[in-house]
Design a protein around this motif. Structure first.
Motif, PDB file in Angstrom:
ATOM      1  N   UNK A 281       0.819  -1.219   0.000  1.00  0.00           N
ATOM      2  CA  UNK A 281       0.000   0.000   0.000  1.00  0.00           C
ATOM      3  C   UNK A 281       0.851   1.266   0.000  1.00  0.00           C
ATOM      4  N   UNK A 282       1.951   1.265   0.768  1.00  0.00           N
ATOM      5  CA  UNK A 282       2.820   2.446   0.828  1.00  0.00           C
ATOM      6  C   UNK A 282       3.999   2.338  -0.139  1.00  0.00           C
ATOM      7  N   UNK A 283       4.596   1.185  -0.197  1.00  0.00           N
ATOM      8  CA  UNK A 283       5.721   0.949  -1.131  1.00  0.00           C
ATOM      9  C   UNK A 283       5.617  -0.476  -1.658  1.00  0.00           C
ATOM     10  N   UNK A 284       5.656  -0.617  -2.964  1.00  0.00           N
ATOM     11  CA  UNK A 284       5.717  -1.952  -3.571  1.00  0.00           C
ATOM     12  C   UNK A 284       7.150  -2.453  -3.520  1.00  0.00           C
ATOM     13  N   UNK A 285       7.306  -3.767  -3.331  1.00  0.00           N
ATOM     14  CA  UNK A 285       8.637  -4.373  -3.204  1.00  0.00           C
ATOM     15  C   UNK A 285       8.737  -5.560  -4.166  1.00  0.00           C
ATOM     16  N   UNK A 286       9.884  -5.669  -4.860  1.00  0.00           N
ATOM     17  CA  UNK A 286      10.167  -6.877  -5.643  1.00  0.00           C
ATOM     18  C   UNK A 286      11.489  -7.482  -5.182  1.00  0.00           C
ATOM     19  N   UNK A 287      11.594  -8.801  -5.300  1.00  0.00           N
ATOM     20  CA  UNK A 287      12.821  -9.512  -4.953  1.00  0.00           C
ATOM     21  C   UNK A 287      13.487 -10.084  -6.190  1.00  0.00           C
ATOM     22  N   UNK A 288      14.364 -11.047  -5.951  1.00  0.00           N
ATOM     23  CA  UNK A 288      15.115 -11.663  -7.055  1.00  0.00           C
ATOM     24  C   UNK A 288      15.611 -13.033  -6.592  1.00  0.00           C
ATOM     25  N   UNK A 289      15.236 -14.079  -7.285  1.00  0.00           N
ATOM     26  CA  UNK A 289      15.659 -15.477  -7.078  1.00  0.00           C
ATOM     27  C   UNK A 289      14.479 -16.414  -6.885  1.00  0.00           C
ATOM     28  N   UNK A 290      13.397 -15.938  -6.265  1.00  0.00           N
ATOM     29  CA  UNK A 290      12.254 -16.798  -5.913  1.00  0.00           C
ATOM     30  C   UNK A 290      12.726 -17.970  -5.049  1.00  0.00           C
TER      31      UNK A 290
END
Length: 350
Positions: A281-290
């Motif tokens: 809601x305030x900041x979207x986050x993405x990662x890497x590797x799953x």
């Protein structure tokens, strides 16, 4: 006088006492034929019928090769070395699984070394060389890594995995870091985010640099303003916490953050929760590797999935080609990642 019932019958030779000559005699072939048949690197020189005959005789007698003696005689063993930078990182088990699948098909075994401190890399490698390893797979290489020059000078068949050497002296199998960053940035841009930040990996790491460059290029391709970038000291949750704290202490606050790996993203989650901010809601986050279980955190993490098992398998296949002396120059195999969209990213509030 000993009665027949008291006479002892000779026991069959123990597996340790069975020699290659015994196998040759039982199979009705020459000793050199058995030697080739039981050598993973030369068994293709033997016909399928003779190979089956020799293997049946070896099983019947309980023959076990003396790997130590073989290594001393040939200068190589049926072991391959694998150097990892952090054995606790969940990225590496599937890579090791891929390596093991390729190695076991050839009757080779892995010797795994954990090299947390790059300064110890040469000493670890020297210990592996003392074990007469037939080849080496390295996931530890850094930019301008002196270990690359050292291992190249030894002539040991060596392949890099998950990281590539800028000089191109060693073959490598990697995922497309630039494409991965494009996937993440494009996804966030499609959700309406225009101020996107990046928690970057260590810039001494080829993956850290490649992902940062991919992030910057993806922003340019979208005509988005340059994003805030904070370099993490490691690919760890704690490093992610420190970097996210630094990012939130500067203005303006980003609308979305692309993290260099999943552990760093979890560190960003920790800081967000402590600050009373909500994902997404305030900041979207993405990662890497799953990595395993990131689909079970709250909220489930949007991330880039890498073909880790295939990375390991292909690296091992390339290394065995080198061991067998197959012609070909050092090359870099680049595998395609994919974006896995979950609940940690959402459209920008109107």
């Amino acid at each position: 006088m000993t009665s027949p019932s008291q006479r002892s019958t000779p026991s069959p030779a123990s597996p340790a006492a069975v020699t290659i000559r015994d196998v040759a005699q039982a199979a009705g072939v020459h000793v050199s034929t058995v030697s080739r048949a039981l050598d993973p690197n030369r068994r293709q020189l033997i016909s399928a019928e003779v190979l089956k005959q020799v293997e049946a005789a070896a099983r019947r007698l309980g023959y076990r090769p003396n790997r130590t003696a073989s290594a001393l005689r040939t200068g190589r063993s049926n072991f391959i070395g694998v150097l990892l930078p952090d054995i606790t990182n969940s990225v590496f088990p599937p890579i090791l699984e891929g390596i093991e699948a390729s190695a076991s098909a050839r009757h080779y075994f892995m010797l795994i070394a954990n090299v947390r401190d790059a300064a110890n890399g040469k000493a670890v490698l020297e210990r592996l060389l003392a074990q007469q390893v037939a080849g080496l797979i390295m996931a530890t290489v850094t930019r301008d890594d002196p270990l690359v020059e050292f291992v190249t000078a030894t002539g040991l068949p060596t392949v890099l995995v998950n990281r590539a050497d800028d000089s191109g002296r060693l073959g490598a199998v990697v995922s497309d870091d630039r494409l991965a960053m494009k996937f993440a940035v494009d996804h966030l841009a499609q959700l309406g985010h225009t101020h996107i930040a990046h928690l970057a990996g260590p810039q001494l790491s080829p993956t850290g640099l490649g992902r940062r460059q991919g992030f910057e290029q993806a922003l340019r391709d979208r005509d988005l303003p340059p994003g805030q970038i904070v370099e993490c000291t490691a690919y760890s949750r704690e490093a992610g916490r420190v970097a996210m704290q630094q990012l939130l202490s500067s203005a303006p606050r980003p609308q979305a953050v692309v993290c260099c790996n999943d552990l760093v993203a979890l560190g960003a989650y920790d800081v967000m929760h402590a600050a009373g901010l909500r994902v997404p809601e305030d900041i979207s986050i993405t990662g890497h590797n799953d990595m395993p279980l990131v689909d079970l955190v709250a909220p489930p993490l949007t991330t880039v999935r890498l073909p880790h098992r295939e990375l390991g398998w292909r690296a091992a296949e390339m290394m065995f080609d080198l061991i067998l002396g197959k012609p070909g120059l050092a090359s870099t195999v680049v595998l395609r990642p994919e974006l896995v969209i979950r609940a940690s990213t959402a459209a920008r509030p109107a």
